[in-house]
Design an enzyme around this catalytic site. Sequence first.
Site, PDB file in Angstrom:
ATOM      1  N   CYS A 166       0.801  -1.222   0.000  1.00  0.00           N
ATOM      2  CA  CYS A 166       0.000   0.000   0.000  1.00  0.00           C
ATOM      3  C   CYS A 166       0.833   1.272   0.000  1.00  0.00           C
ATOM      4  CB  CYS A 166      -0.938   0.002   1.189  1.00  0.00           C
ATOM      5  SG  CYS A 166      -2.058  -1.397   1.151  1.00  0.00           S
ATOM      6  N   PHE A 214      -9.601  -5.742   0.346  1.00  0.00           N
ATOM      7  CA  PHE A 214      -8.896  -5.400  -0.885  1.00  0.00           C
ATOM      8  C   PHE A 214      -9.773  -5.472  -2.127  1.00  0.00           C
ATOM      9  CE2 PHE A 214      -5.374  -6.709   1.953  1.00  0.00           C
ATOM     10  CZ  PHE A 214      -4.712  -5.488   1.978  1.00  0.00           C
ATOM     11  N   HIS A 322      -3.948   7.431   2.514  1.00  0.00           N
ATOM     12  CA  HIS A 322      -4.282   6.089   2.046  1.00  0.00           C
ATOM     13  C   HIS A 322      -5.284   5.458   3.020  1.00  0.00           C
ATOM     14  CE1 HIS A 322      -4.132   1.969   0.809  1.00  0.00           C
ATOM     15  NE2 HIS A 322      -3.613   1.591   1.954  1.00  0.00           N
ATOM     16  N   ASN A 355      -9.806  -1.064  -0.393  1.00  0.00           N
ATOM     17  CA  ASN A 355      -8.367  -0.774  -0.360  1.00  0.00           C
ATOM     18  C   ASN A 355      -7.724  -1.399  -1.599  1.00  0.00           C
ATOM     19  OD1 ASN A 355      -5.602  -0.844   0.104  1.00  0.00           O
ATOM     20  ND2 ASN A 355      -5.799  -1.333   2.293  1.00  0.00           N
TER      21      ASN A 355
HETATM   22  C1  LIG Z   1     -11.276  -5.652  10.214  1.00  0.00           C
HETATM   23  C2  LIG Z   1     -11.970  -4.334  10.625  1.00  0.00           C
HETATM   24  C3  LIG Z   1     -12.928  -3.912   9.487  1.00  0.00           C
HETATM   25  C4  LIG Z   1     -12.752  -4.563  11.903  1.00  0.00           C
HETATM   26  O1  LIG Z   1     -13.294  -3.357  12.372  1.00  0.00           O
HETATM   27  P1  LIG Z   1     -13.149  -2.986  13.927  1.00  0.00           P
HETATM   28  O2  LIG Z   1     -11.725  -3.147  14.305  1.00  0.00           O
HETATM   29  O3  LIG Z   1     -13.766  -1.669  14.145  1.00  0.00           O
HETATM   30  O4  LIG Z   1     -14.094  -4.057  14.607  1.00  0.00           O
HETATM   31  P2  LIG Z   1     -13.807  -5.132  15.753  1.00  0.00           P
HETATM   32  O5  LIG Z   1     -12.733  -4.700  16.665  1.00  0.00           O
HETATM   33  O6  LIG Z   1     -15.141  -5.449  16.338  1.00  0.00           O
HETATM   34  O7  LIG Z   1     -13.297  -6.390  14.926  1.00  0.00           O
HETATM   35  C5  LIG Z   1     -14.193  -7.233  14.217  1.00  0.00           C
HETATM   36  C6  LIG Z   1     -13.536  -8.566  14.099  1.00  0.00           C
HETATM   37  O8  LIG Z   1     -12.367  -8.446  13.258  1.00  0.00           O
HETATM   38  C7  LIG Z   1     -11.255  -9.023  13.944  1.00  0.00           C
HETATM   39  N1  LIG Z   1     -10.046  -8.349  13.462  1.00  0.00           N
HETATM   40  C8  LIG Z   1      -9.812  -7.020  13.399  1.00  0.00           C
HETATM   41  N2  LIG Z   1      -8.603  -6.793  12.875  1.00  0.00           N
HETATM   42  C9  LIG Z   1      -8.063  -7.993  12.592  1.00  0.00           C
HETATM   43  C10 LIG Z   1      -6.832  -8.405  12.019  1.00  0.00           C
HETATM   44  N3  LIG Z   1      -5.918  -7.544  11.615  1.00  0.00           N
HETATM   45  N4  LIG Z   1      -6.607  -9.730  11.868  1.00  0.00           N
HETATM   46  C11 LIG Z   1      -7.556 -10.636  12.241  1.00  0.00           C
HETATM   47  N5  LIG Z   1      -8.757 -10.284  12.783  1.00  0.00           N
HETATM   48  C12 LIG Z   1      -8.988  -8.995  12.963  1.00  0.00           C
HETATM   49  C13 LIG Z   1     -11.553  -8.786  15.400  1.00  0.00           C
HETATM   50  O9  LIG Z   1     -10.820  -9.652  16.230  1.00  0.00           O
HETATM   51  C14 LIG Z   1     -13.032  -9.080  15.450  1.00  0.00           C
HETATM   52  O10 LIG Z   1     -13.252 -10.476  15.485  1.00  0.00           O
HETATM   53  P3  LIG Z   1     -14.553 -11.093  16.221  1.00  0.00           P
HETATM   54  O11 LIG Z   1     -15.739 -10.462  15.556  1.00  0.00           O
HETATM   55  O12 LIG Z   1     -14.438 -12.548  16.000  1.00  0.00           O
HETATM   56  O13 LIG Z   1     -14.418 -10.691  17.664  1.00  0.00           O
HETATM   57  C15 LIG Z   1     -10.915  -3.242  10.872  1.00  0.00           C
HETATM   58  O14 LIG Z   1     -10.174  -3.553  12.041  1.00  0.00           O
HETATM   59  C16 LIG Z   1      -9.966  -3.062   9.724  1.00  0.00           C
HETATM   60  O15 LIG Z   1     -10.306  -2.473   8.686  1.00  0.00           O
HETATM   61  N6  LIG Z   1      -8.748  -3.550   9.914  1.00  0.00           N
HETATM   62  C17 LIG Z   1      -7.730  -3.550   8.858  1.00  0.00           C
HETATM   63  C18 LIG Z   1      -6.787  -2.419   9.063  1.00  0.00           C
HETATM   64  C19 LIG Z   1      -5.490  -2.709   8.368  1.00  0.00           C
HETATM   65  O16 LIG Z   1      -4.656  -3.486   8.863  1.00  0.00           O
HETATM   66  N7  LIG Z   1      -5.308  -2.111   7.233  1.00  0.00           N
HETATM   67  C20 LIG Z   1      -4.056  -2.229   6.529  1.00  0.00           C
HETATM   68  C21 LIG Z   1      -4.330  -2.893   5.270  1.00  0.00           C
HETATM   69  S1  LIG Z   1      -2.875  -3.172   4.472  1.00  0.00           S
HETATM   70  C22 LIG Z   1      -2.443  -1.721   3.785  1.00  0.00           C
HETATM   71  O17 LIG Z   1      -3.222  -0.830   3.652  1.00  0.00           O
HETATM   72  C23 LIG Z   1      -1.031  -1.680   3.356  1.00  0.00           C
HETATM   73  C24 LIG Z   1      -0.489  -2.862   2.603  1.00  0.00           C
HETATM   74  O18 LIG Z   1      -1.109  -3.887   2.435  1.00  0.00           O
HETATM   75  O19 LIG Z   1       0.620  -2.761   2.118  1.00  0.00           O
END
Ligand SMILES: CC(C)(COP(=O)(O)OP(=O)(O)OC[C@H]1O[C@@H](n2cnc3c(N)ncnc32)[C@H](O)[C@@H]1OP(=O)(O)O)[C@@H](O)C(=O)NCCC(=O)NCCSC(=O)CC(=O)O
Length: 399
Positions: A166, A214, A322, A355
Site C-alpha cells: 500500500c 482489498f 491512504h 483498499n
Molecule cells: C477488520 C476491521 C474492518 C474490523 O473493524 P473494527 O476493528 O472496528 O471491529 P472489531 O474490533 O469489532 O473487529 C471485528 C472482528 O475483526 C477481527 N479483526 C480485526 N482486525 C483484525 C486483524 N488484523 N486480523 C484478524 N482479525 C482482525 C476482530 O478480532 C473481530 O473479530 P470477532 O468479531 O471474531 O471478535 C478493521 O479492524 C480493519 O479495517 N482492519 C484492517 C486495518 C489494516 O490493517 N489495514 C491495513 C491494510 S494493508 C495496507 O493498507 C497496506 C499494505 O497492504 O501494504
Amino acid sequence: MAMGSCGTSGGMAGRRHAAMLGIGTANPTGVLVPQDVFAENLFRVTNSDHLPELKEKLRRICEKSGIERRHFHLTEETLAAHPELFDRELPSLDTRVDMTADAVPKLAQCAAAKAIAEWGRPTADITHLVFSTYSACQAPTADLRLATLLGLRPTVSRTMLSLHGCYGGGRALSLAKELAENNRGARVLVACSEMTLVCFGAPDGGNIVGHALFGDGAGAVVIGAGPFLDGERRPIFEMVSATQTTIPRTEHALGMRVSGGGVDFHLAIQVPTLVGQNVEQCLLDAFRSAIVDDDDGGAAPPPSPCSGNGNGRWNDLFWAVHPGGRPILDNINKVLMLEPEKLAASRHVLREYGNMSGATIVFVLDELRRGRSPLPEWGALLAFGPGITIEAMVLRCPR
Ligand SMILES: CC(C)(COP(=O)(O)OP(=O)(O)OC[C@H]1O[C@@H](n2cnc3c(N)ncnc32)[C@H](O)[C@@H]1OP(=O)(O)O)[C@@H](O)C(=O)NCCC(=O)NCCSC(=O)CC(=O)O
C-alpha cells in the site's frame, strides 16, 4: 522544531518543484460486488459454506469495514474454470502469473491513457516510467508491457517497484518527483495497478480481513517540473517535499509472501494503532524538510504545523491519506484532531472501491481535486505499507 505561523501563503514557490500534470484511474469492468453480499458470494463461489462461523465473522468484518462496494477482475466464470484459484490443495501460481501478466498492465493502461490525455502532450514526450504493483511475478516486467501498450519511446527509462504494497503509490510518486526535479524536461509516468487475483483464495482463519478489504484498481499520474511545455495543463498538485519513515521493530506487523498458492497477506491487529502512534512525527519531519527545501530561495514558505495539542493547525491543510482501513483513518483523525471532513476523500474512496493497495492514493488525489469546495493551499499525503513504512509528502495546490 520551530513553531511558525500555520497560515497559508500566496505566490509560486521559488524552486521548481515537480507537479502532477494529469491524473487517471481505472477499475476492472467485469465484477462489482456490494460489500453486504460479499461474504455470501465468497463462501458460495469457493465451496466454503461448510464454515458458517467463519462466514459470520467475515460478514461482521465487512459490516465494520467502511466499504460499500469493490471491483474485481476475477469473474465467477473464471473461477469455475480455474478451481486451483480457491482450492489450496492445487498449485495455482502458474495460473496467477499467466493472468496477471496480461491483466495488470492492461488495467494500468486504462488509467495511464486518462492521465496522459489530461496532461495534454503526446505520449512520446514521456521520458520515465515508474510502475508499482504487488503482482510482479515475471520478467520482462509489467512496466515494459505497459510501455508497449501505450507506445512509449524505446528510450523511456523504466523502474519497477514490486511488493511495496500500500505504500507503493506513495513511493512511486516520491521517486517520480526526484526524477522530474533532477532531469531537465523529464516527464514521468507513474502507474500503480493492483489486482487481488494474485492473492485470491478460499477463506481461512488467516486471511479473513484481507478478503474484506482489498479491491482491484489502477491509478496513473504524469509528473514534471517546470518550465512547462505548450499544451501542458496547469499543475494539479505541486510536490514540495517527501519523506519515507520505517517504524522500528514493526516488520512482523504487515507483510506479503509469494507461495505456491499466490501472494499471502499478513495484517496484524495492531496495524491501525501503530500507524496512529507514528504518523504525526512523520508529518512533522515532512513539513520540516519542506521548510528547509524552501530556504533555497522559495517565495512561498510552507506552513509549519505543530503537534496535536488542540491548536487545530493540521486542519489548515487538505489531506490525501491512504485509506488502509476504517480504523486507520479513525486513528489518524483522532491523533491529529482533524475535522471530520478532512478525511472525506479517503473515506469516499474506501467506501466506493475498498483498499486497492498502492493504487488507492491516486484515487484519493483524484477525488480531492474533483471536490466541490476549493482546497486549502497546502496539503499532506500519507501512505502506509509493509515495514511498517510511512510515505509522507507535502503538497501545494497552486492558486
Ligand atoms: C477488520 C476491521 C474492518 C474490523 O473493524 P473494527 O476493528 O472496528 O471491529 P472489531 O474490533 O469489532 O473487529 C471485528 C472482528 O475483526 C477481527 N479483526 C480485526 N482486525 C483484525 C486483524 N488484523 N486480523 C484478524 N482479525 C482482525 C476482530 O478480532 C473481530 O473479530 P470477532 O468479531 O471474531 O471478535 C478493521 O479492524 C480493519 O479495517 N482492519 C484492517 C486495518 C489494516 O490493517 N489495514 C491495513 C491494510 S494493508 C495496507 O493498507 C497496506 C499494505 O497492504 O501494504
